[in-house]
Design a protein around this motif. Structure first.
Motif, mmCIF file in Angstrom:
data_model
loop_
_atom_site.group_PDB
_atom_site.id
_atom_site.type_symbol
_atom_site.label_atom_id
_atom_site.label_comp_id
_atom_site.label_asym_id
_atom_site.label_seq_id
_atom_site.Cartn_x
_atom_site.Cartn_y
_atom_site.Cartn_z
ATOM 1 N N ASN A 1 -7.797 -3.585 0.876
ATOM 2 C CA ASN A 1 -6.818 -4.482 1.492
ATOM 3 C C ASN A 1 -6.981 -5.926 1.039
ATOM 4 O O ASN A 1 -5.999 -6.670 0.934
ATOM 5 N N LEU B 1 -7.780 2.155 -1.687
ATOM 6 C CA LEU B 1 -7.202 0.832 -1.917
ATOM 7 C C LEU B 1 -7.942 -0.192 -1.073
ATOM 8 O O LEU B 1 -8.315 0.082 0.065
ATOM 9 N N LYS C 1 0.835 -1.203 0.000
ATOM 10 C CA LYS C 1 0.000 0.000 0.000
ATOM 11 C C LYS C 1 0.873 1.258 0.000
ATOM 12 O O LYS C 1 0.608 2.212 -0.747
ATOM 13 N N LEU D 1 -5.353 -6.218 -2.296
ATOM 14 C CA LEU D 1 -3.900 -6.170 -2.114
ATOM 15 C C LEU D 1 -3.366 -7.507 -1.600
ATOM 16 O O LEU D 1 -2.297 -7.972 -2.021
#
Length: 249
Positions: A37, A35, A14, A40
Protein backbone atom coordinates in the motif's frame (compact mmCIF):
# COMPACT_ATOMS: atom_id res chain seq x y z
CA UNK A 1 -9.23 15.56 0.06
CA UNK A 2 -8.83 13.62 3.28
CA UNK A 3 -7.36 10.30 4.44
CA UNK A 4 -10.50 8.45 3.31
CA UNK A 5 -10.18 9.83 -0.22
CA UNK A 6 -6.49 8.89 -0.32
CA UNK A 7 -7.21 5.38 0.94
CA UNK A 8 -10.06 4.93 -1.54
CA UNK A 9 -7.74 5.99 -4.36
CA UNK A 10 -5.18 3.40 -3.25
CA UNK A 11 -7.86 0.70 -3.09
CA UNK A 12 -9.08 1.59 -6.58
CA UNK A 13 -5.54 1.31 -7.96
CA UNK A 14 -5.16 -2.02 -6.17
CA UNK A 15 -8.43 -3.26 -7.69
CA UNK A 16 -7.29 -2.20 -11.17
CA UNK A 17 -4.08 -4.18 -10.69
CA UNK A 18 -5.94 -7.23 -9.37
CA UNK A 19 -8.26 -7.12 -12.39
CA UNK A 20 -5.27 -7.19 -14.73
CA UNK A 21 -3.63 -10.11 -12.90
CA UNK A 22 -6.69 -12.23 -12.13
CA UNK A 23 -6.35 -15.95 -12.78
CA UNK A 24 -8.60 -18.42 -10.94
CA UNK A 25 -6.03 -21.22 -10.57
CA UNK A 26 -3.31 -18.91 -9.27
CA UNK A 27 -5.81 -17.26 -6.93
CA UNK A 28 -6.74 -20.69 -5.52
CA UNK A 29 -3.17 -21.86 -4.85
CA UNK A 30 -1.10 -18.69 -4.33
CA UNK A 31 -3.70 -16.14 -3.23
CA UNK A 32 -4.01 -12.52 -4.27
CA UNK A 33 -0.90 -10.82 -5.70
CA UNK A 34 1.22 -9.15 -3.04
CA UNK A 35 0.87 -5.37 -3.23
CA UNK A 36 2.42 -2.79 -0.93
CA UNK A 37 0.00 0.00 0.00
CA UNK A 38 2.86 2.40 0.68
CA UNK A 39 4.28 1.88 -2.81
CA UNK A 40 0.80 2.30 -4.29
CA UNK A 41 0.41 5.59 -2.41
CA UNK A 42 3.62 6.94 -3.92
CA UNK A 43 2.58 5.81 -7.39
CA UNK A 44 -0.52 7.96 -6.92
CA UNK A 45 1.22 10.87 -5.16
CA UNK A 46 1.49 13.09 -8.26
CA UNK A 47 -2.22 12.53 -9.00
CA UNK A 48 -3.20 13.21 -5.38
CA UNK A 49 -1.07 16.35 -5.40
CA UNK A 50 -2.93 17.78 -8.41
CA UNK A 51 -0.61 16.94 -11.32
CA UNK A 52 -2.18 16.53 -14.74
CA UNK A 53 -3.33 12.93 -14.94
CA UNK A 54 -4.51 11.02 -17.99
CA UNK A 55 -5.14 7.42 -19.02
CA UNK A 56 -1.50 6.86 -19.97
CA UNK A 57 -0.41 7.80 -16.46
CA UNK A 58 -3.08 5.58 -14.98
CA UNK A 59 -1.97 2.62 -17.12
CA UNK A 60 1.65 3.27 -16.15
CA UNK A 61 0.79 3.29 -12.43
CA UNK A 62 -1.11 0.01 -12.84
CA UNK A 63 1.83 -1.45 -14.75
CA UNK A 64 4.37 -0.55 -12.05
CA UNK A 65 2.07 -2.15 -9.48
CA UNK A 66 1.94 -5.28 -11.63
CA UNK A 67 5.74 -5.35 -11.87
CA UNK A 68 6.01 -5.11 -8.08
CA UNK A 69 3.52 -7.98 -7.76
CA UNK A 70 5.52 -10.11 -10.19
CA UNK A 71 8.81 -9.51 -8.40
CA UNK A 72 7.18 -10.17 -5.03
CA UNK A 73 6.02 -13.58 -6.25
CA UNK A 74 9.53 -14.51 -7.33
CA UNK A 75 10.88 -13.28 -3.98
CA UNK A 76 8.62 -15.83 -2.26
CA UNK A 77 10.43 -18.82 -3.75
CA UNK A 78 12.26 -20.84 -1.13
CA UNK A 79 15.50 -22.67 -1.83
CA UNK A 80 14.08 -25.75 -0.13
CA UNK A 81 11.07 -27.66 -1.40
CA UNK A 82 11.13 -25.66 -4.62
CA UNK A 83 9.50 -28.56 -6.46
CA UNK A 84 6.25 -28.49 -4.46
CA UNK A 85 3.05 -27.69 -6.31
CA UNK A 86 2.64 -24.41 -4.43
CA UNK A 87 6.21 -23.33 -5.19
CA UNK A 88 5.87 -24.24 -8.86
CA UNK A 89 2.66 -22.25 -9.09
CA UNK A 90 4.32 -19.33 -7.33
CA UNK A 91 7.01 -19.33 -10.03
CA UNK A 92 4.28 -19.51 -12.68
CA UNK A 93 2.36 -16.67 -11.06
CA UNK A 94 5.42 -14.43 -11.22
CA UNK A 95 5.93 -15.34 -14.87
CA UNK A 96 2.23 -14.83 -15.63
CA UNK A 97 2.27 -11.39 -14.00
CA UNK A 98 5.40 -10.52 -16.00
CA UNK A 99 3.65 -11.46 -19.22
CA UNK A 100 0.59 -9.42 -18.30
CA UNK A 101 2.46 -6.20 -17.56
CA UNK A 102 4.50 -6.46 -20.77
CA UNK A 103 1.28 -7.12 -22.66
CA UNK A 104 -0.27 -4.02 -21.14
CA UNK A 105 2.80 -1.94 -21.96
CA UNK A 106 2.96 -3.31 -25.50
CA UNK A 107 -0.63 -2.23 -26.06
CA UNK A 108 0.37 1.37 -25.31
CA UNK A 109 3.10 1.25 -27.96
CA UNK A 110 5.32 3.37 -25.70
CA UNK A 111 8.77 1.88 -26.30
CA UNK A 112 10.47 4.54 -24.17
CA UNK A 113 8.39 3.69 -21.11
CA UNK A 114 9.08 -0.02 -21.65
CA UNK A 115 12.80 0.79 -21.73
CA UNK A 116 12.60 2.78 -18.49
CA UNK A 117 10.71 0.07 -16.66
CA UNK A 118 13.05 -2.62 -17.97
CA UNK A 119 16.05 -0.65 -16.67
CA UNK A 120 14.34 -0.38 -13.30
CA UNK A 121 13.66 -4.12 -13.16
CA UNK A 122 17.31 -4.90 -13.93
CA UNK A 123 18.59 -2.49 -11.27
CA UNK A 124 16.13 -3.77 -8.69
CA UNK A 125 16.91 -7.44 -9.37
CA UNK A 126 20.66 -6.85 -9.24
CA UNK A 127 20.25 -5.55 -5.69
CA UNK A 128 17.88 -8.37 -4.73
CA UNK A 129 20.41 -10.96 -5.90
CA UNK A 130 23.00 -9.59 -3.48
CA UNK A 131 21.04 -11.28 -0.69
CA UNK A 132 22.09 -14.64 -2.15
CA UNK A 133 25.72 -13.76 -2.92
CA UNK A 134 28.61 -14.60 -0.57
CA UNK A 135 30.16 -11.11 -0.78
CA UNK A 136 30.17 -9.25 2.52
CA UNK A 137 28.70 -5.76 2.26
CA UNK A 138 28.90 -2.81 4.62
CA UNK A 139 25.79 -1.65 6.47
CA UNK A 140 25.50 1.35 4.14
CA UNK A 141 25.72 -0.94 1.11
CA UNK A 142 22.91 -3.10 2.51
CA UNK A 143 20.80 -0.01 3.13
CA UNK A 144 21.42 1.23 -0.42
CA UNK A 145 20.43 -2.18 -1.78
CA UNK A 146 17.21 -2.10 0.22
CA UNK A 147 16.55 1.45 -0.98
CA UNK A 148 16.86 0.35 -4.62
CA UNK A 149 14.63 -2.68 -4.08
CA UNK A 150 11.89 -0.51 -2.58
CA UNK A 151 12.05 2.57 -4.80
CA UNK A 152 13.80 1.95 -8.14
CA UNK A 153 10.70 1.27 -10.23
CA UNK A 154 8.84 4.27 -8.87
CA UNK A 155 11.91 6.44 -9.52
CA UNK A 156 11.90 5.32 -13.15
CA UNK A 157 8.19 6.09 -13.36
CA UNK A 158 8.75 9.55 -11.85
CA UNK A 159 11.66 10.16 -14.22
CA UNK A 160 9.68 9.24 -17.31
CA UNK A 161 6.84 11.62 -16.44
CA UNK A 162 9.10 14.37 -15.01
CA UNK A 163 7.89 13.94 -11.43
CA UNK A 164 11.41 13.93 -9.94
CA UNK A 165 10.42 16.53 -7.36
CA UNK A 166 8.71 13.71 -5.43
CA UNK A 167 11.84 11.53 -5.25
CA UNK A 168 13.07 12.80 -1.88
CA UNK A 169 9.87 12.18 0.03
CA UNK A 170 9.24 8.88 -1.76
CA UNK A 171 12.67 7.33 -1.30
CA UNK A 172 13.11 8.33 2.34
CA UNK A 173 9.58 7.28 3.28
CA UNK A 174 9.68 3.87 1.60
CA UNK A 175 13.10 3.07 3.06
CA UNK A 176 11.88 4.09 6.51
CA UNK A 177 8.73 1.98 6.27
CA UNK A 178 10.64 -1.07 4.98
CA UNK A 179 13.24 -0.79 7.75
CA UNK A 180 10.48 -0.53 10.34
CA UNK A 181 8.86 -3.66 8.88
CA UNK A 182 12.20 -5.51 8.96
CA UNK A 183 12.74 -4.51 12.59
CA UNK A 184 9.27 -5.68 13.64
CA UNK A 185 9.83 -9.01 11.90
CA UNK A 186 13.18 -9.44 13.64
CA UNK A 187 11.76 -8.58 17.06
CA UNK A 188 9.01 -11.15 16.47
CA UNK A 189 11.58 -13.85 15.71
CA UNK A 190 11.24 -13.73 11.91
CA UNK A 191 14.78 -13.26 10.59
CA UNK A 192 14.46 -12.29 6.94
CA UNK A 193 17.18 -12.89 4.36
CA UNK A 194 18.01 -9.18 4.46
CA UNK A 195 18.47 -9.17 8.24
CA UNK A 196 20.42 -12.42 8.19
CA UNK A 197 22.92 -11.00 5.73
CA UNK A 198 23.11 -7.63 7.43
CA UNK A 199 23.97 -9.36 10.72
CA UNK A 200 27.15 -10.61 9.10
CA UNK A 201 28.22 -7.00 8.53
CA UNK A 202 27.79 -5.83 12.13
CA UNK A 203 30.81 -5.18 14.32
CA UNK A 204 30.97 -6.50 17.87
CA UNK A 205 29.56 -3.27 19.30
CA UNK A 206 26.49 -3.23 17.05
CA UNK A 207 23.15 -5.05 17.15
CA UNK A 208 20.41 -5.30 14.55
CA UNK A 209 18.09 -3.24 16.76
CA UNK A 210 20.61 -0.47 17.34
CA UNK A 211 21.65 -0.14 13.69
CA UNK A 212 18.12 -0.10 12.29
CA UNK A 213 16.79 2.15 15.05
CA UNK A 214 19.55 4.66 14.37
CA UNK A 215 18.74 4.73 10.67
CA UNK A 216 15.01 4.95 11.41
CA UNK A 217 15.52 7.95 13.70
CA UNK A 218 17.71 9.68 11.11
CA UNK A 219 15.08 9.17 8.41
CA UNK A 220 12.24 10.35 10.65
CA UNK A 221 14.13 13.52 11.51
CA UNK A 222 14.94 14.18 7.84
CA UNK A 223 11.37 13.53 6.71
CA UNK A 224 9.84 15.75 9.38
CA UNK A 225 12.19 18.55 8.41
CA UNK A 226 11.28 18.10 4.75
CA UNK A 227 7.56 18.14 5.47
CA UNK A 228 7.96 21.26 7.59
CA UNK A 229 9.88 23.25 5.00
CA UNK A 230 8.82 21.91 1.59
CA UNK A 231 6.13 23.61 -0.49
CA UNK A 232 5.86 20.71 -2.95
CA UNK A 233 3.01 18.82 -1.27
CA UNK A 234 -0.52 19.74 -0.29
CA UNK A 235 -1.10 19.97 3.46
CA UNK A 236 -3.46 16.97 3.43
CA UNK A 237 -0.72 14.80 1.91
CA UNK A 238 1.83 16.04 4.43
CA UNK A 239 -0.53 15.05 7.22
CA UNK A 240 -1.07 11.60 5.69
CA UNK A 241 2.68 11.03 5.42
CA UNK A 242 3.26 12.26 8.98
CA UNK A 243 0.80 9.61 10.20
CA UNK A 244 2.76 6.97 8.27
CA UNK A 245 5.97 8.15 9.90
CA UNK A 246 4.44 8.22 13.38
CA UNK A 247 3.94 4.43 13.45
CA UNK A 248 7.71 3.95 13.08
CA UNK A 249 8.55 5.44 16.48
Amino acid sequence: MDATYIQNSIEQLKLNIYNQLHHSTLLKYTGEPVLNNHQLFYLLLPFLNGENWDENLNISAVTIGMVHASLSEHDKIHEQNATSKEQQLTVLSGDFYSGRYYQLLANTGNIFLIRKISEGIVNRCEQQMKVYEPNKLTINEWLNSLLTIETELIKKYYSFYHFEKYNTIMTKSLLLLRLNEELINYQNGNVTAFIKNMMGSLNKFETVDSVINQEVETLIESLNEYLQTSSVLKDELKLYIKKQIAVCR
